[in-house]
Design a protein around this motif. Structure first.
Motif, PDB file in Angstrom:
ATOM      1  N   LEU A 106     -12.579  12.310  50.980  1.00  0.00           N
ATOM      2  CA  LEU A 106     -12.265  13.349  49.903  1.00  0.00           C
ATOM      3  C   LEU A 106     -10.620  13.198  49.518  1.00  0.00           C
ATOM      4  O   LEU A 106     -10.027  13.002  48.459  1.00  0.00           O
ATOM      5  N   LYS A 107      -9.897  12.923  50.684  1.00  0.00           N
ATOM      6  CA  LYS A 107      -8.379  12.873  50.573  1.00  0.00           C
ATOM      7  C   LYS A 107      -8.174  11.414  50.598  1.00  0.00           C
ATOM      8  O   LYS A 107      -6.936  11.057  50.576  1.00  0.00           O
ATOM      9  N   GLY A 151     -18.651  17.749  46.927  1.00  0.00           N
ATOM     10  CA  GLY A 151     -17.797  17.543  48.109  1.00  0.00           C
ATOM     11  C   GLY A 151     -16.921  18.316  48.569  1.00  0.00           C
ATOM     12  O   GLY A 151     -16.833  18.708  49.675  1.00  0.00           O
ATOM     13  N   GLU A 152     -16.218  18.869  47.608  1.00  0.00           N
ATOM     14  CA  GLU A 152     -15.147  19.937  47.743  1.00  0.00           C
ATOM     15  C   GLU A 152     -15.862  21.353  48.366  1.00  0.00           C
ATOM     16  O   GLU A 152     -15.358  21.850  49.192  1.00  0.00           O
ATOM     17  N   ILE A 153     -17.071  21.413  47.655  1.00  0.00           N
ATOM     18  CA  ILE A 153     -17.657  22.731  48.023  1.00  0.00           C
ATOM     19  C   ILE A 153     -17.954  22.662  49.433  1.00  0.00           C
ATOM     20  O   ILE A 153     -17.703  23.454  50.480  1.00  0.00           O
ATOM     21  N   GLN A 154     -18.592  21.616  49.942  1.00  0.00           N
ATOM     22  CA  GLN A 154     -18.942  21.153  51.109  1.00  0.00           C
ATOM     23  C   GLN A 154     -17.925  21.197  52.229  1.00  0.00           C
ATOM     24  O   GLN A 154     -18.101  22.032  53.422  1.00  0.00           O
ATOM     25  N   LYS A 206     -20.351  15.271  41.710  1.00  0.00           N
ATOM     26  CA  LYS A 206     -20.347  14.683  42.933  1.00  0.00           C
ATOM     27  C   LYS A 206     -19.055  15.152  43.804  1.00  0.00           C
ATOM     28  O   LYS A 206     -19.076  15.546  45.034  1.00  0.00           O
ATOM     29  N   SER A 207     -17.925  15.107  43.096  1.00  0.00           N
ATOM     30  CA  SER A 207     -16.522  15.533  43.703  1.00  0.00           C
ATOM     31  C   SER A 207     -16.582  17.000  43.897  1.00  0.00           C
ATOM     32  O   SER A 207     -16.164  17.439  44.886  1.00  0.00           O
TER      33      SER A 207
END
Length: 196
Positions: A62-63, A9-12, A5-6
């Protein structure tokens, strides 16, 4: 699981960052070649600021950055300006405030009506920078792609002038930064652009 999931999220966020960069380059090219016409319209600044905030919600999550919005009691603040240019300025200032923030930091976005115009402030608790860096914050330089400013701030400052507004920054190393965009209610192209 949570790791996938993380990762997703980073790819997105990376792809969002890339498309933002392409949009910026396109806008910059149009500006430099005089192909970006000024189309003023009535814009609700509060609504636009809310849209920009929700657009970057995943990046903030994310951050682990918490966002405080301080908007006027009344729901709308209308300005006469070019909506696309304004959106690009806000998007760049806001994503910048999140990207260069510390893990678990905060971003506060506020809109204050004054005599003759509106000031939108975006304050971050991020890494900041030394005072002397401020001067070239809004200058284009090929060599500092790795620098904190990125290209978005240069474009934002240029567009602010284009809509007859003003972009100012204050910052301190490790203390975060404040960006203030002042737009007149009755916006228009600044004289320097009319002559160009």
């Amino acid at each position: 699981g949570p790791e996938i999931k993380s990762f997703a999220g980073e790819i997105q966020q990376m792809s969002k960052g890339l498309s933002e960069m392409l949009e910026n380059l396109l806008s910059w090219a149009k500006l430099q070649t005089g192909r970006m016409p000024f189309h003023p319209d009535s814009v609700d600044l509060v609504r636009m600021a809310r849209e920009v905030v929700s657009l970057h919600r995943a990046l903030a999550d994310l951050k682990n950055v918490s966002v405080n919005s301080d908007f006027p009691e009344k729901e709308s603040v209308w300005v006469e300006t070019d909506p696309e240019m304004l959106r690009t300025i806000l998007r760049n200032l806001y994503s910048n405030a999140i990207r260069y923030n510390v893990e678990g930091g905060t971003v506060t976005i506020s809109i204050v009506e004054e005599k003759g115009g509106v000031t939108t402030s975006i304050v971050d608790s991020g890494v900041g920078m030394p005072q002397e860096k401020l001067n070239d914050l809004f200058q284009v330089s090929i060599h500092d792609r790795t620098e904190r400013k990125g290209f978005g701030l240069v474009l934002a400052a240029e567009l602010a002038r284009r809509i007859g507004g003003q972009l100012q920054a204050t910052t301190e190393l490790h203390q975060g930064s404040t960006f203030e965009l002042h737009i007149p209610f009755e916006g228009g192209q600044s004289d320097s652009f009319k002559q160009a």
